[in-house]
Design a protein around this motif. Structure first.
Motif, PDB file in Angstrom:
ATOM      1  N   VAL A  92      -4.981 -14.499  15.586  1.00 37.77           N
ATOM      2  CA  VAL A  92      -5.958 -14.820  16.514  1.00 37.77           C
ATOM      3  C   VAL A  92      -5.072 -15.324  17.956  1.00 37.77           C
ATOM      4  CG1 VAL A  92      -7.948 -15.677  15.284  1.00 37.77           C
ATOM      5  CG2 VAL A  92      -6.028 -17.464  15.738  1.00 37.77           C
ATOM      6  N   TYR A  93      -5.754 -14.978  18.978  1.00 36.63           N
ATOM      7  CA  TYR A  93      -5.170 -15.544  20.230  1.00 36.63           C
ATOM      8  C   TYR A  93      -5.973 -16.781  20.822  1.00 36.63           C
ATOM      9  CZ  TYR A  93      -3.591 -15.517  25.227  1.00 36.63           C
ATOM     10  OH  TYR A  93      -3.057 -15.694  26.449  1.00 36.63           O
ATOM     11  N   ASP A  94      -5.192 -17.847  21.050  1.00 32.46           N
ATOM     12  CA  ASP A  94      -5.697 -18.909  21.732  1.00 32.46           C
ATOM     13  C   ASP A  94      -5.338 -19.186  23.136  1.00 32.46           C
ATOM     14  OD1 ASP A  94      -6.121 -21.576  22.366  1.00 32.46           O
ATOM     15  OD2 ASP A  94      -4.670 -22.450  21.171  1.00 32.46           O
ATOM     16  N   ALA A  95      -6.118 -18.627  24.137  1.00 31.08           N
ATOM     17  CA  ALA A  95      -6.270 -18.519  25.348  1.00 31.08           C
ATOM     18  C   ALA A  95      -5.874 -19.705  26.133  1.00 31.08           C
ATOM     19  CB  ALA A  95      -7.394 -17.760  25.905  1.00 31.08           C
ATOM     20  N   ALA A  96      -6.409 -20.888  25.524  1.00 29.72           N
ATOM     21  CA  ALA A  96      -6.112 -21.902  26.324  1.00 29.72           C
ATOM     22  C   ALA A  96      -4.679 -22.354  26.253  1.00 29.72           C
ATOM     23  CB  ALA A  96      -7.015 -23.113  25.548  1.00 29.72           C
ATOM     24  N   ARG A  97      -4.052 -22.156  25.426  1.00 32.52           N
ATOM     25  CA  ARG A  97      -2.772 -22.619  25.276  1.00 32.52           C
ATOM     26  C   ARG A  97      -1.666 -21.368  25.128  1.00 32.52           C
ATOM     27  NH1 ARG A  97      -6.137 -24.859  22.457  1.00 32.52           N
ATOM     28  NH2 ARG A  97      -6.550 -27.092  22.626  1.00 32.52           N
ATOM     29  N   ASP A  98      -2.069 -20.087  25.505  1.00 26.43           N
ATOM     30  CA  ASP A  98      -1.496 -18.921  25.571  1.00 26.43           C
ATOM     31  C   ASP A  98      -0.676 -18.632  24.618  1.00 26.43           C
ATOM     32  OD1 ASP A  98      -0.597 -16.485  26.533  1.00 26.43           O
ATOM     33  OD2 ASP A  98       0.833 -17.295  27.786  1.00 26.43           O
ATOM     34  N   GLN A  99      -1.000 -18.733  23.142  1.00 27.56           N
ATOM     35  CA  GLN A  99      -0.356 -18.538  21.953  1.00 27.56           C
ATOM     36  C   GLN A  99      -1.072 -17.614  20.971  1.00 27.56           C
ATOM     37  OE1 GLN A  99       0.529 -22.646  20.570  1.00 27.56           O
ATOM     38  NE2 GLN A  99      -1.678 -22.824  19.960  1.00 27.56           N
ATOM     39  N   TRP A 100      -0.453 -16.873  20.249  1.00 29.00           N
ATOM     40  CA  TRP A 100      -0.851 -16.187  19.125  1.00 29.00           C
ATOM     41  C   TRP A 100      -0.607 -16.942  17.796  1.00 29.00           C
ATOM     42  CZ3 TRP A 100      -3.615 -11.923  20.153  1.00 29.00           C
ATOM     43  CH2 TRP A 100      -3.504 -11.305  21.467  1.00 29.00           C
ATOM     44  N   ILE A 101      -1.545 -16.708  16.724  1.00 30.08           N
ATOM     45  CA  ILE A 101      -1.243 -17.431  15.530  1.00 30.08           C
ATOM     46  C   ILE A 101      -1.608 -16.206  14.601  1.00 30.08           C
ATOM     47  CG2 ILE A 101      -1.940 -19.340  13.929  1.00 30.08           C
ATOM     48  CD1 ILE A 101      -3.313 -20.726  16.607  1.00 30.08           C
ATOM     49  N   ALA A 102      -0.578 -16.275  13.534  1.00 30.10           N
ATOM     50  CA  ALA A 102      -0.765 -15.096  12.758  1.00 30.10           C
ATOM     51  C   ALA A 102      -0.561 -15.595  11.222  1.00 30.10           C
ATOM     52  CB  ALA A 102       0.296 -13.945  12.810  1.00 30.10           C
ATOM     53  N   SER A 103      -1.121 -14.979  10.202  1.00 31.81           N
ATOM     54  CA  SER A 103      -0.838 -15.540   8.816  1.00 31.81           C
ATOM     55  C   SER A 103      -0.414 -14.423   8.221  1.00 31.81           C
ATOM     56  CB  SER A 103      -2.245 -15.929   8.285  1.00 31.81           C
ATOM     57  OG  SER A 103      -3.171 -14.829   8.142  1.00 31.81           O
ATOM     58  N   PHE A 104       0.659 -14.552   6.994  1.00 29.13           N
ATOM     59  CA  PHE A 104       1.371 -13.815   6.150  1.00 29.13           C
ATOM     60  C   PHE A 104       1.271 -14.362   4.799  1.00 29.13           C
ATOM     61  CE2 PHE A 104       3.058 -13.494  10.342  1.00 29.13           C
ATOM     62  CZ  PHE A 104       3.329 -12.003  10.505  1.00 29.13           C
ATOM     63  N   ALA A 105       0.175 -13.591   3.902  1.00 27.60           N
ATOM     64  CA  ALA A 105      -0.229 -14.194   2.677  1.00 27.60           C
ATOM     65  C   ALA A 105       1.094 -14.149   1.775  1.00 27.60           C
ATOM     66  CB  ALA A 105      -1.424 -13.254   2.099  1.00 27.60           C
ATOM     67  N   SER A 106       1.688 -13.114   1.647  1.00 33.48           N
ATOM     68  CA  SER A 106       2.701 -12.973   0.363  1.00 33.48           C
ATOM     69  C   SER A 106       3.880 -13.994   0.601  1.00 33.48           C
ATOM     70  CB  SER A 106       3.304 -11.630   0.230  1.00 33.48           C
ATOM     71  OG  SER A 106       2.268 -10.673  -0.223  1.00 33.48           O
ATOM     72  N   SER A 107       4.166 -14.503   1.654  1.00 30.19           N
ATOM     73  CA  SER A 107       5.259 -15.121   2.024  1.00 30.19           C
ATOM     74  C   SER A 107       4.616 -16.715   2.221  1.00 30.19           C
ATOM     75  CB  SER A 107       6.169 -14.869   3.000  1.00 30.19           C
ATOM     76  OG  SER A 107       5.425 -14.560   4.377  1.00 30.19           O
ATOM     77  N   HIS A 108       3.641 -16.985   2.282  1.00 26.32           N
ATOM     78  CA  HIS A 108       2.787 -18.037   2.463  1.00 26.32           C
ATOM     79  C   HIS A 108       3.255 -18.967   3.746  1.00 26.32           C
ATOM     80  CE1 HIS A 108       2.225 -17.915  -1.752  1.00 26.32           C
ATOM     81  NE2 HIS A 108       3.329 -17.730  -2.135  1.00 26.32           N
ATOM     82  N   ARG A 109       2.935 -17.984   4.958  1.00 20.16           N
ATOM     83  CA  ARG A 109       3.553 -18.527   6.358  1.00 20.16           C
ATOM     84  C   ARG A 109       2.516 -18.291   7.375  1.00 20.16           C
ATOM     85  NH1 ARG A 109       7.146 -19.666   3.465  1.00 20.16           N
ATOM     86  NH2 ARG A 109       9.453 -19.466   3.738  1.00 20.16           N
TER      87      ARG A 109
END
Length: 119
Positions: free
Chosen positions: A34-51
């Motif tokens: 997802v992209y957080d436009a208010a903070r200009d950051q991307w947030i991503a999940s990686f299931a197998s590595s729990h990150r």
């Protein structure tokens, strides 16, 4: 399920560069972004590595790597920005839903839910 690099694409220059090549095994099984436009950051999940990984939109630098298994959330899959504009939620594959602050990416345990999503 194999690791693949997290890339930042510069559309004007027509090239891509690796954003997070350091911990290659943490890039297994990317699930949501997802992209957080208010903070200009991307947030991503990686299931197998729990990150969960946070990337600056402006620089492409990884600003945070969250080991969700250390917080009790295994296999982070879905994530979305909360309607309040201050938080985002991350769901585990089969159980639990954790809420995080957008600004400092700290979990909010009192607003998180620990429950099974099946059975």
């Amino acid at each position: 399920y194999f690791p693949a690099p997290l890339l930042r694409v510069d559309a004007q220059a027509g090239r891509a560069r690796e954003v997070w090549p350091v911990e290659r095994n943490a890039l297994r099984q990317g699930q949501s972004i997802v992209y957080d436009a208010a903070r200009d950051q991307w947030i991503a999940s990686f299931a197998s590595s729990h990150r969960v990984v946070v990337v600056s939109g402006a620089t492409g630098a990884v600003t945070r790597v969250i080991a969700t298994d250390a917080l009790g959330l295994r296999y982070p899959r879905g994530l979305d920005l909360h309607p309040d504009g201050l938080h985002y939620a991350v769901s585990g594959s089969w159980q639990d839903l954790l809420l995080f602050r957008c600004d400092d990416h700290r979990p909010v345990p009192e607003r998180s839910h620990h429950t099974l999503f099946f059975d």
